[in-house]
Design an enzyme around this catalytic site. Structure first.
Site, PDB file in Angstrom:
ATOM      1  N   GLU A   9       0.792  -1.226   0.000  1.00 51.95           N
ATOM      2  CA  GLU A   9       0.000   0.000   0.000  1.00 51.95           C
ATOM      3  C   GLU A   9       0.824   1.275   0.000  1.00 51.95           C
ATOM      4  O   GLU A   9       0.447   2.250  -0.636  1.00 51.95           O
ATOM      5  CB  GLU A   9      -0.933   0.046   1.235  1.00 51.95           C
ATOM      6  CG  GLU A   9      -1.979  -1.035   1.279  1.00 51.95           C
ATOM      7  CD  GLU A   9      -1.535  -2.173   2.152  1.00 51.95           C
ATOM      8  OE1 GLU A   9      -0.340  -2.518   2.108  1.00 51.95           O
ATOM      9  OE2 GLU A   9      -2.361  -2.726   2.886  1.00 51.95           O
ATOM     10  N   ASP A  96      -2.166  -5.256   3.418  1.00 61.82           N
ATOM     11  CA  ASP A  96      -2.363  -5.639   4.815  1.00 61.82           C
ATOM     12  C   ASP A  96      -3.269  -6.854   4.927  1.00 61.82           C
ATOM     13  O   ASP A  96      -4.088  -7.150   4.045  1.00 61.82           O
ATOM     14  CB  ASP A  96      -2.944  -4.468   5.604  1.00 61.82           C
ATOM     15  CG  ASP A  96      -1.937  -3.340   5.758  1.00 61.82           C
ATOM     16  OD1 ASP A  96      -0.729  -3.583   5.568  1.00 61.82           O
ATOM     17  OD2 ASP A  96      -2.356  -2.207   6.054  1.00 61.82           O
ATOM     18  N   ASP A  98      -5.813  -7.546   6.858  1.00 64.50           N
ATOM     19  CA  ASP A  98      -7.196  -7.445   7.309  1.00 64.50           C
ATOM     20  C   ASP A  98      -8.146  -7.384   6.111  1.00 64.50           C
ATOM     21  O   ASP A  98      -7.747  -7.521   4.954  1.00 64.50           O
ATOM     22  CB  ASP A  98      -7.370  -6.232   8.218  1.00 64.50           C
ATOM     23  CG  ASP A  98      -6.978  -4.932   7.520  1.00 64.50           C
ATOM     24  OD1 ASP A  98      -6.635  -4.976   6.312  1.00 64.50           O
ATOM     25  OD2 ASP A  98      -7.014  -3.877   8.167  1.00 64.50           O
ATOM     26  N   GLU A 100      -9.772  -4.875   4.807  1.00 63.43           N
ATOM     27  CA  GLU A 100      -9.522  -3.783   3.873  1.00 63.43           C
ATOM     28  C   GLU A 100      -8.338  -4.092   2.970  1.00 63.43           C
ATOM     29  O   GLU A 100      -8.350  -3.790   1.778  1.00 63.43           O
ATOM     30  CB  GLU A 100      -9.285  -2.477   4.629  1.00 63.43           C
ATOM     31  CG  GLU A 100      -9.212  -1.275   3.714  1.00 63.43           C
ATOM     32  CD  GLU A 100      -9.237   0.047   4.465  1.00 63.43           C
ATOM     33  OE1 GLU A 100      -9.322   1.083   3.805  1.00 63.43           O
ATOM     34  OE2 GLU A 100      -9.165   0.014   5.707  1.00 63.43           O
ATOM     35  N   TYR A 321       1.419  -5.852  12.946  1.00 65.99           N
ATOM     36  CA  TYR A 321       0.301  -5.144  12.329  1.00 65.99           C
ATOM     37  C   TYR A 321      -0.598  -4.542  13.405  1.00 65.99           C
ATOM     38  O   TYR A 321      -0.928  -5.195  14.397  1.00 65.99           O
ATOM     39  CB  TYR A 321      -0.500  -6.098  11.455  1.00 65.99           C
ATOM     40  CG  TYR A 321      -1.506  -5.400  10.577  1.00 65.99           C
ATOM     41  CD1 TYR A 321      -1.122  -4.354   9.752  1.00 65.99           C
ATOM     42  CD2 TYR A 321      -2.844  -5.774  10.583  1.00 65.99           C
ATOM     43  CE1 TYR A 321      -2.036  -3.709   8.948  1.00 65.99           C
ATOM     44  CE2 TYR A 321      -3.761  -5.140   9.768  1.00 65.99           C
ATOM     45  CZ  TYR A 321      -3.355  -4.113   8.966  1.00 65.99           C
ATOM     46  OH  TYR A 321      -4.263  -3.461   8.171  1.00 65.99           O
ATOM     47  N   ARG A 323      -3.735  -3.245  13.256  1.00 65.51           N
ATOM     48  CA  ARG A 323      -5.198  -3.349  13.225  1.00 65.51           C
ATOM     49  C   ARG A 323      -5.575  -4.795  13.542  1.00 65.51           C
ATOM     50  O   ARG A 323      -5.547  -5.661  12.674  1.00 65.51           O
ATOM     51  CB  ARG A 323      -5.753  -2.929  11.855  1.00 65.51           C
ATOM     52  CG  ARG A 323      -5.533  -1.457  11.553  1.00 65.51           C
ATOM     53  CD  ARG A 323      -6.244  -1.027  10.272  1.00 65.51           C
ATOM     54  NE  ARG A 323      -6.010   0.382   9.994  1.00 65.51           N
ATOM     55  CZ  ARG A 323      -5.048   0.853   9.205  1.00 65.51           C
ATOM     56  NH1 ARG A 323      -4.223  -0.001   8.611  1.00 65.51           N
ATOM     57  NH2 ARG A 323      -4.891   2.145   9.003  1.00 65.51           N
ATOM     58  N   HIS A 368      -5.449 -12.414  14.339  1.00 64.43           N
ATOM     59  CA  HIS A 368      -4.084 -12.320  13.847  1.00 64.43           C
ATOM     60  C   HIS A 368      -3.162 -12.512  15.040  1.00 64.43           C
ATOM     61  O   HIS A 368      -3.006 -13.615  15.534  1.00 64.43           O
ATOM     62  CB  HIS A 368      -3.870 -10.964  13.172  1.00 64.43           C
ATOM     63  CG  HIS A 368      -4.846 -10.691  12.072  1.00 64.43           C
ATOM     64  ND1 HIS A 368      -5.438  -9.452  11.893  1.00 64.43           N
ATOM     65  CD2 HIS A 368      -5.356 -11.488  11.114  1.00 64.43           C
ATOM     66  CE1 HIS A 368      -6.248  -9.504  10.846  1.00 64.43           C
ATOM     67  NE2 HIS A 368      -6.201 -10.722  10.367  1.00 64.43           N
TER      68      HIS A 368
END
Length: 939
Positions: A9, A96, A98, A100, A321, A323, A368
């Site tokens: 990203e 990532d 997740d 999103e 990570y 989130r 996670h």
């Protein structure tokens, strides 16, 4: 040799990952989402301009098909990604882990349409070990996660784009509604309603200062004649009196004073001593929610800043990570934490058994790992080289992770009952017998009055029958307090407890609430505005489900089920939006029955006025001495600021008219001091049909409404104020603009240079000499920094080499190349030779050629090492044209052949994103020979 394209990203993440990948891997950044639903009419493609649903971006009549567009600012990124893809034979999507991130990968696939093998690369930390594991076990795209995120995006668009226009019509233009945002606003409003309706109660008690064996301690009154005295918890907040059915004694002032005199003369005796051993266990490592809460409590960081800082730490390989809903730690992480405990605190402080934590939050997403320091060896905060807020946040994460594997803290809670006549007092203490995890971390509290668990409260050694000496007795008056407003930490905690939204979105939600004028964040407290009251009242009345915490939590549960493949997304969307009681039907049904006047009116309990919302802001209506008065409210005034006294003051000021400070001697007009929506200001004359906008000037910092003089008002109305001439030509002035006071240098031909007036400098007294000093200070653009030290000109190109201070420590900079200073080196002792060596090594590591590649990069277009790929048109055309023109000046055939060969050789390069490779040595020599053959005098 194979070429693998990896897409992440952000450029920071790309730069960090690139160092862990083998040769043949190219890393490019998508800069977040590469496409989205249209945000305005200009983004709608021509082919869909006539569609009624195009602005919504979702065709609700045709299987909820989405219209995705590439925003203007992302078109260059997409072009570069497509160019890079042409040179690759494998694509790895490393966004990532997740939902999103999964959605971004899906959008990249849909947009790029690769014809090469594609896999998903998933890792929760950016370390060599994690990247190696991810490369060894790539997976396919998880369509269930994609669908869950897509449904979330569609739901947010349907709610926002359906309800927001309704709010524009019925309340005020520019308002917005959101699936989670509106629920969060309602929580703030409900708390403020409770505060406004709160009735305060008053009670008294006694506090005694005692001494035993030369050690002082404190005791509080608990009983009188065997009856417990009332405390704040015994009051009814709706009546301000004692709750019904409680057998307590309410002390009035005279009772308290009488007891004070009596107990001060009495002999004191210890009636009972209790020592209760207790254990405190460490809390779980951080999730997204708990990190936001603790960073807000301990570091005073807003949720948005916490997430930005955590994102930077993750992308630079310092933490895992950020989130996540999970409190789980991997075996490697547990081992690393336990090693840290032994090394830093000793074996006595290590938990005898490995601690395991289970996630307790409602609707926890795919598990996670908790947020922790990255790697299999945890770097201490000092070893990271971090500074500023990044260092503080990393230290918080490091301490919490290490503490979770430490031994329990052992405490003894002490309670001593004392008697003085018919009064009974209690003294409490706390002794820490073994600090355990307290040595590393103690969880914060939202209650500023709460004592930290790690803080001891020691009492003297007391036994039954002991007679301590009373030093003094004090009678204390107390007022019960309304429920506290939400801090950011408290709101995040409440949202998570209710299962509303996702912790990863809380920072954006709180930011939107403040940005849209629904709440003001002052001193870390969120206070709802009049607009929040009006919008919440409308939604509660006509769309109660959308602001109901249970309904919103059930929606989150359904999204979780979609992500697990247990619920089909399309039937759910149809039921939510197009069902018999779906959102579309409800809005159509309710719109006609919503009276705008009703919901533009905010009636506050126990206040003698109503507040109305208009397109120009809020104003109050009240009866004052038999007259109906309307008065504008300042833009920063909230319901919490409106009291009966303030209402009376606003009404009196309105009836009295503007306050005249005096008469302008030049014009004969009165000078008024007024208070508008955006604060106090002075005005010359009154608004008339001939002069609807008289001269006005806001009061700058340093001038208060209570102390402004007529001379100051005249000076403000005469702004801008000419200070004199600049030595280099042009005039210098001081003025007041929308961003505050400033000085400006008019250079001529419309060119101006501005500097803000800050600190001790005052707008009305600043001199020409001081203005010239301000103008002489270099004006830095966004992201630019002032060098700590300039080392001199680089020997290769003459560009400046300097040392700067950044968020990750000090670094040396030459052109566009940065290189961190090694451990132990500072701006004061690094030499030019050392800097050049560091830059050369950094340039070589980045594949940029010699000495930062500045000269080469300025004259060479971006190319790849891969031959036979498509060239950049501009580079090829430019090189070919120049070489051909040079060849025409020669008469020999050899020059023409060399020219053709050089142009052909140049076409062997190709353009990629994020990676620049200079032309090969052979190609450069061919071009040089052609130039010299065409013009022998050329260099």
């Amino acid at each position: 040799m194979s070429n693998t394209l990896v897409i992440v990203e952000s450029p920071t993440k790309a730069r960090t990952i690139r160092g862990f990948l083998p040769r043949g891997f190219q890393v490019n950044a998508s800069m977040g989402h590469v496409r989205d639903l249209p945000t305005n009419a200009s983004e709608i493609p021509t082919s869909h301009k006539g569609e009624s649903w195009a602005k919504l971006g979702v065709n609700t009549a045709d299987q909820f098909q989405r219209l995705y567009v590439v925003p203007k600012e992302k078109k260059k990124v997409v072009k570069e990604l497509k160019a890079a893809l042409q040179a690759a034979d494998r694509l790895l999507l490393a966004t990532d882990e997740d939902r999103e991130g999964e959605s971004i990968s899906w959008h990249l696939l849909e947009l790029l349409k690769p014809r090469i093998p594609v896999k998903r690369l998933v890792f929760h930390e950016i370390t060599q070990e994690a990247i190696d594991r991810a490369l060894a076990h790539p997976r396919d795209l998880d369509q269930n996660l994609v669908q869950a995120q897509e449904v979330r995006r569609v739901l947010d668009r349907l709610v926002g784009y359906t309800l927001s226009p309704l709010l524009w019509k019925k309340v005020a233009y520019g308002l917005s509604a959101g699936r989670v945002q509106s629920v969060a606003v309602r929580l703030l409003v409900q708390r403020e309603r409770s505060r406004l309706a709160f009735c305060s109660g008053s009670y008294w008690d006694l506090k005694a200062q005692l001494e035993h064996q030369q050690q002082g301690f404190e005791a509080r009154l608990t009983h009188v004649a065997g009856t417990r005295i009332a405390t704040g918890a015994d009051f009814d907040q709706n009546t301000g009196g004692i709750k019904a059915g409680l057998a307590v004694r309410l002390l009035e002032e005279q009772d308290a004073q009488a007891l004070k005199e009596a107990t001060a003369r009495q002999s004191w005796r210890v009636a009972q001593v209790q020592a209760k051993p207790t254990i405190r266990r460490p809390v779980a490592p951080f999730t997204t929610s708990t990190l936001q809460q603790e960073a807000n409590r301990k570091l005073r960081l807003p949720a948005r800043q916490t997430m930005r800082t955590a994102q930077s730490l993750y992308e630079n390989g310092f933490i895992t990570y950020m989130r996540t809903d999970s409190v789980h730690l991997s075996e490697q992480a547990v081992a690393a934490a336990r090693r840290c405990v032994e090394e830093k605190f000793g074996a006595d402080y290590l938990s005898p058994k490995v601690r395991r934590y289970a996630t307790k939050s409602r609707n926890a997403q795919e598990a996670h790992e908790a947020i922790r320091p990255a790697g299999e060896q945890f770097r201490t905060p000092r070893e990271t080289g971090l500074s500023g807020m990044e260092r503080s946040l990393y230290e918080l994460i490091w301490m919490r992770t290490v503490a979770c594997q430490m031994a329990d803290a052992r405490l003894t809670m002490l309670t001593v009952q004392l008697e003085a006549g018919e009064a009974r007092f209690r003294a409490t203490g706390k002794r820490i017998d073994f600090a355990g995890f307290f040595r590393a971390y103690v969880e914060g509290s939202d209650d500023p009055g709460a004592a930290l668990e790690s803080k001891e409260v020691l009492l003297p050694t007391l036994q039954e029958g002991d007679q301590p000496i009373c030093q003094s007795v004090e009678a204390l008056d107390h007022q019960t307090q309304p429920p506290a407003r939400f801090s950011e930490a408290a709101l995040v905690q409440r949202l998570e407890a209710e299962g509303i939204g996702r912790p990863s979105t809380y920072a954006a939600i709180i930011g939107t609430i403040c940005d849209r004028g629904y709440a003001q964040l002052t001193a870390n407290v969120l206070t709802p505005t009049f607009t929040a009251f009006a919008v919440t009242a409308l939604l509660e009345k006509h769309f109660p489900d959308l602001v109901d915490t249970g309904f919103t939590a059930r929606m989150e549960g359904t999204l979780d089920q979609i992500s697990q493949g247990q619920v089909q997304w399309l039937p759910y969307l149809k039921q939510f939006y197009r069902g018999e009681k779906g959102l579309e039907a409800e809005v159509a049904h309710q719109e006609q029955s919503i009276d705008p006047i009703t919901f533009r009116t905010v009636a506050l309990e126990q206040l003698p006025c109503v507040v109305r919302i208009s397109k120009f802001g809020a104003y109050l209506e009240a009866d004052h001495d038999g007259q109906s008065v309307k008065a504008n409210l300042p833009s920063d005034m909230t319901p919490a600021d409106l009291s009966p006294e303030r209402i009376q003051e606003l009404c009196q000021n309105k009836l009295a008219g503007p306050e005249a400070l005096g008469v302008d001697p030049e014009t004969g007009e009165s000078i008024y001091l007024l208070n508008g929506q955006y604060g106090p200001y002075v005005q010359r004359g009154e608004a008339t049909s001939d002069q609807p906008k008289p001269k006005r000037a806001s009061l700058p910092p340093g001038i208060e409404t209570t102390s402004i003089t007529m001379a100051e008002a005249l000076d403000l109305l005469r702004l801008p104020r000419r200070l004199g001439d600049h030595p280099q030509g042009g005039r210098v002035e001081a003025g007041l603009g929308r961003f505050g006071p400033y000085v400006v240098w008019h250079k001529g031909q419309g060119e101006r240079e501005y500097r803000s007036i800050k600190g001790d400098d005052q707008l009305l007294t600043i001199t020409l000499e001081r203005a010239l000093e301000l103008l002489a200070i270099p004006k830095l653009g966004r992201g630019k920094r002032t060098p700590l030290r300039e080392l001199g000109a680089h020997p290769d190109d003459g560009e400046q080499v300097a040392v700067f201070s950044g968020p990750y420590g000090q670094y040396v900079k030459h052109g566009k190349l940065n290189c961190s200073l090694p451990e132990g080196k500072t701006a004061e002792d690094v030499t030019m030779e050392e800097a050049i060596g560091l830059l050369a090594a950094r340039a070589e590591a980045k594949g940029m050629g010699k000495a930062a590649g500045t000269t080469t990069r300025k004259t060479t277009r971006k190319t790849t090492r891969k031959p036979a790929a498509r060239t950049t048109k501009k580079t090829t055309a430019g090189t070919k044209t120049a070489a051909t023109a040079a060849a025409r000046k020669t008469t020999g055939k050899q020059a023409a052949k060399t020219t053709k060969k050089a142009a052909t050789g140049t076409r062997k390069g190709s353009s990629t994103s994020g990676r620049t490779t200079v032309a090969t040595t052979g190609e450069a020599r061919q071009a040089t020979r052609a130039r010299r053959a065409a013009n022998p005098s050329a260099p």
